[in-house]
Design a protein around this motif. Structure first.
Motif, mmCIF file in Angstrom:
data_model
loop_
_atom_site.group_PDB
_atom_site.id
_atom_site.type_symbol
_atom_site.label_atom_id
_atom_site.label_comp_id
_atom_site.label_asym_id
_atom_site.label_seq_id
_atom_site.Cartn_x
_atom_site.Cartn_y
_atom_site.Cartn_z
ATOM 1 N N GLY A 193 -30.274 -27.965 -48.088
ATOM 2 C CA GLY A 193 -31.601 -28.397 -48.476
ATOM 3 C C GLY A 193 -32.053 -27.731 -49.763
ATOM 4 N N MET A 194 -33.350 -27.683 -49.956
ATOM 5 C CA MET A 194 -33.900 -27.064 -51.146
ATOM 6 C C MET A 194 -33.836 -25.537 -51.026
ATOM 7 S SD MET A 194 -34.597 -29.506 -53.129
ATOM 8 C CE MET A 194 -35.379 -28.512 -54.403
ATOM 9 N N GLY A 195 -33.439 -24.920 -52.106
ATOM 10 C CA GLY A 195 -33.429 -23.469 -52.155
ATOM 11 C C GLY A 195 -34.537 -22.968 -53.053
ATOM 12 N N TYR A 196 -35.211 -21.907 -52.618
ATOM 13 C CA TYR A 196 -36.292 -21.307 -53.402
ATOM 14 C C TYR A 196 -35.933 -19.853 -53.680
ATOM 15 C CZ TYR A 196 -38.948 -25.458 -52.243
ATOM 16 O OH TYR A 196 -39.360 -26.763 -52.117
ATOM 17 N N PHE A 197 -36.038 -19.484 -54.946
ATOM 18 C CA PHE A 197 -35.630 -18.150 -55.384
ATOM 19 C C PHE A 197 -36.819 -17.510 -56.094
ATOM 20 C CE2 PHE A 197 -32.318 -21.348 -55.730
ATOM 21 C CZ PHE A 197 -31.419 -20.897 -54.767
ATOM 22 N N ALA A 198 -37.322 -16.448 -55.512
ATOM 23 C CA ALA A 198 -38.560 -15.839 -56.010
ATOM 24 C C ALA A 198 -38.331 -14.396 -56.422
ATOM 25 C CB ALA A 198 -39.657 -15.910 -54.946
ATOM 26 N N GLU A 199 -39.151 -13.944 -57.352
ATOM 27 C CA GLU A 199 -39.221 -12.536 -57.738
ATOM 28 C C GLU A 199 -40.677 -12.116 -57.630
ATOM 29 O OE1 GLU A 199 -35.548 -12.734 -61.002
ATOM 30 O OE2 GLU A 199 -37.551 -12.040 -61.605
ATOM 31 N N PHE A 200 -40.903 -10.935 -57.059
ATOM 32 C CA PHE A 200 -42.292 -10.532 -56.815
ATOM 33 C C PHE A 200 -42.375 -9.021 -56.660
ATOM 34 C CE2 PHE A 200 -40.102 -11.986 -53.047
ATOM 35 C CZ PHE A 200 -40.256 -10.952 -52.137
ATOM 36 N N VAL A 201 -43.599 -8.504 -56.755
ATOM 37 C CA VAL A 201 -43.860 -7.072 -56.644
ATOM 38 C C VAL A 201 -44.683 -6.811 -55.395
ATOM 39 C CG1 VAL A 201 -44.975 -5.065 -57.706
ATOM 40 C CG2 VAL A 201 -43.790 -6.745 -59.144
ATOM 41 N N LEU A 202 -44.243 -5.839 -54.590
ATOM 42 C CA LEU A 202 -44.969 -5.424 -53.399
ATOM 43 C C LEU A 202 -45.575 -4.040 -53.633
ATOM 44 C CD1 LEU A 202 -42.452 -6.468 -50.586
ATOM 45 C CD2 LEU A 202 -44.310 -7.815 -51.604
ATOM 46 N N LEU A 203 -46.704 -3.790 -52.984
ATOM 47 C CA LEU A 203 -47.442 -2.544 -53.160
ATOM 48 C C LEU A 203 -47.678 -1.891 -51.807
ATOM 49 C CD1 LEU A 203 -49.105 -0.695 -55.100
ATOM 50 C CD2 LEU A 203 -51.068 -2.144 -54.580
ATOM 51 N N GLU A 204 -47.442 -0.601 -51.726
ATOM 52 C CA GLU A 204 -47.609 0.150 -50.485
ATOM 53 C C GLU A 204 -49.089 0.312 -50.149
ATOM 54 O OE1 GLU A 204 -45.926 4.334 -48.533
ATOM 55 O OE2 GLU A 204 -46.160 4.135 -50.714
ATOM 56 N N THR A 205 -49.425 0.142 -48.864
ATOM 57 C CA THR A 205 -50.808 0.286 -48.412
ATOM 58 C C THR A 205 -50.966 1.556 -47.579
ATOM 59 O OG1 THR A 205 -50.622 -0.833 -46.264
ATOM 60 C CG2 THR A 205 -50.868 -2.230 -48.224
ATOM 61 N N ARG A 206 -52.189 1.785 -47.120
ATOM 62 C CA ARG A 206 -52.502 2.935 -46.279
ATOM 63 C C ARG A 206 -52.197 2.672 -44.809
ATOM 64 N NH1 ARG A 206 -56.647 6.030 -48.991
ATOM 65 N NH2 ARG A 206 -57.604 6.570 -46.997
ATOM 66 N N CYS A 207 -51.853 1.431 -44.459
ATOM 67 C CA CYS A 207 -51.660 1.064 -43.052
ATOM 68 C C CYS A 207 -50.273 1.500 -42.577
ATOM 69 C CB CYS A 207 -51.804 -0.443 -42.865
ATOM 70 S SG CYS A 207 -53.471 -1.067 -43.229
ATOM 71 N N PRO A 208 -50.192 2.372 -41.560
ATOM 72 C CA PRO A 208 -48.884 2.795 -41.052
ATOM 73 C C PRO A 208 -48.124 1.613 -40.467
ATOM 74 C CG PRO A 208 -50.630 4.249 -40.259
ATOM 75 C CD PRO A 208 -51.298 3.054 -40.865
ATOM 76 N N ARG A 209 -46.817 1.623 -40.692
ATOM 77 C CA ARG A 209 -46.008 0.561 -40.108
ATOM 78 C C ARG A 209 -46.109 0.637 -38.590
ATOM 79 N NH1 ARG A 209 -41.460 -0.383 -37.631
ATOM 80 N NH2 ARG A 209 -40.441 -2.397 -37.995
ATOM 81 N N GLY A 210 -46.270 -0.521 -37.943
ATOM 82 C CA GLY A 210 -46.403 -0.589 -36.502
ATOM 83 C C GLY A 210 -47.834 -0.674 -36.032
ATOM 84 N N SER A 211 -48.796 -0.404 -36.931
ATOM 85 C CA SER A 211 -50.196 -0.512 -36.534
ATOM 86 C C SER A 211 -50.576 -1.977 -36.413
ATOM 87 C CB SER A 211 -51.098 0.187 -37.555
ATOM 88 O OG SER A 211 -50.912 -0.367 -38.853
ATOM 89 N N ARG A 212 -51.396 -2.286 -35.444
ATOM 90 C CA ARG A 212 -51.828 -3.669 -35.224
ATOM 91 C C ARG A 212 -53.121 -3.884 -36.008
ATOM 92 N NH1 ARG A 212 -49.087 -6.220 -31.393
ATOM 93 N NH2 ARG A 212 -50.736 -7.774 -31.159
ATOM 94 N N ILE A 213 -52.955 -4.299 -37.230
ATOM 95 C CA ILE A 213 -54.086 -4.480 -38.124
ATOM 96 C C ILE A 213 -53.842 -5.714 -38.959
ATOM 97 C CG2 ILE A 213 -53.077 -3.020 -39.920
ATOM 98 C CD1 ILE A 213 -55.918 -2.101 -40.605
ATOM 99 N N VAL A 214 -54.890 -6.415 -39.292
ATOM 100 C CA VAL A 214 -54.769 -7.579 -40.167
ATOM 101 C C VAL A 214 -54.297 -7.099 -41.532
ATOM 102 C CG1 VAL A 214 -56.013 -9.474 -41.261
ATOM 103 C CG2 VAL A 214 -56.559 -8.817 -38.918
#
Length: 362
Positions: A193-214
């Motif tokens: 099918g169609m392939g999509y190839f993206a490049e992007f920047v992610l930024l670290e937040t204050r939310c600990p991994r595993g926390s149940r937060i929006v």
């Protein structure tokens, strides 16, 4: 059965650079290369979204002798590199995109003054465009991917899947949010099918991994204390397979917090922690509003692992952008450009013109 997502984190990178030592620019008409070198460093310091550029050619130079010095006018041809602006590499060390990678060029006019042996860039304006149009590339390379607008719904869906995959990585201490999309490409892949190839920047937040937060409620760490990740993802529609490769950049401030000390709260920067505020004013429509649906960073998304609701119809809003960066995934100068290419991050004019004042109603 859907294939398992693949996540590859490259080794973290921390490159510390002091400010470049530039040779002084003279008023000698033969000093065009020196003036261009100084101009490029200024453009690199003030261009704070998308990708870094390198000098390709000095098209022309003019020197006007004035009292106490001179004025330079430079015509420069630049090429986009593979380095995101968050990459700590010096722009001279970044690789230029090959033509089949959908190369991007910028023709810039730079004004500079030299007085008492000191040079100062006073203004620059660039025209950023794809080196080859889609029609030209089809003739040269029929199977090469084409660039899509940065707000393309299917392309953003692939970024959304990549972000969820990244946030499932157990080595992350915190959740990450999307700072900006650099580019999105697509091509048809036989039996996939169609392939999509993206490049992007992610930024670290204050939310600990595993926390149940929006996830949209997660505030980013201060720019000097946040990790950033520059990622490339591929996504195919037939089997919804996603793969992600990221390069992680360490924060510039690695000072450990003391006992009981909490992360500092910073005012949100306008540029992701790189360069001066863009002073975008009110020009132009909101980011990603190129007539292709609502902005993907409008804060209406769900919790970290619940981004997919309501998206199968193609009306999804894409991944959660950083709500504390008003520019979201697009550039600050859209209102000051004429027919900008929605698939690119252009070099914005500097300094940006003052926003036009609205006439008062009588």
């Amino acid at each position: 059965m859907k294939p398992l997502p693949v996540l590859l984190l490259l080794s973290g990178v921390l490159l510390c650079h002091t400010g470049p030592v530039l040779d002084p620019v003279t008023c000698d008409g033969n000093d065009g290369p020196g003036a261009a070198h100084t101009a490029m460093h200024h453009i690199d310091e003030t261009h704070n979204h998308g990708y870094k550029f390198r000098l390709n050619d000095i098209t022309s130079t003019k020197v006007e002798q004035v009292e106490g010095g001179c004025n330079w006018e430079l015509q420069l041809a630049l090429l986009e590199t593979r380095c995101s602006v968050v990459n700590p590499k010096q722009f001279e060390n970044c690789d230029i995109r090959a033509e089949h990678e959908r190369a991007v060029m910028a023709n810039c006019t730079v004004m500079m003054t030299v007085k008492k042996g000191e040079s100062k860039v006073t203004k620059y304006n660039c025209n950023t465009r794809q080196a080859k149009t889609n029609q030209e590339m089809v003739r040269i390379c029929p199977d090469c991917p084409v660039l899509l607008p940065l707000n393309n719904t299917e392309g953003l869906k692939s970024v959304d899947q990549a972000l969820k995959t990244f946030n499932q990585n157990t080595t992350n201490q915190h959740y990450y949010i999307l700072q900006e999309v650099g580019r999105i490409q697509t091509s048809y892949m036989f039996q996939m099918g169609m392939g999509y190839f993206a490049e992007f920047v992610l930024l670290e937040t204050r939310c600990p991994r595993g926390s149940r937060i929006v996830l949209e409620a997660c505030k980013p760490l201060c720019p000097d204390r946040a990790h950033r990740a520059f990622c490339r993802s591929s996504y195919t529609t037939a089997n919804e397979a996603i793969s992600v490769e990221c390069e992680l950049y360490s924060p510039t401030n690695t000072t450990a917090l003391g006992p009981g000390e909490q992360e500092p709260v910073c005012k949100p920067p306008h540029d992701g922690g790189r360069g001066p505020p863009p002073h975008a004013g009110g020009g132009g429509p909101p980011p990603h509003a190129h007539g292709q649906g609502p902005p993907p960073h409008d804060g209406s998304g769900g919790p970290p692992h619940d981004h997919g609701k309501g998206r199968e119809s193609g009306k999804g809003r894409g991944p959660p952008f950083n709500p504390h960066f008003p520019r979201g995934s697009f550039h600050a100068c859209r209102g000051f450009l004429v027919n900008p290419d929605p698939a690119l991050h252009p070099i914005c004019p500097w300094p940006l013109p003052e926003p036009r004042s609205q006439p008062r109603e009588s």
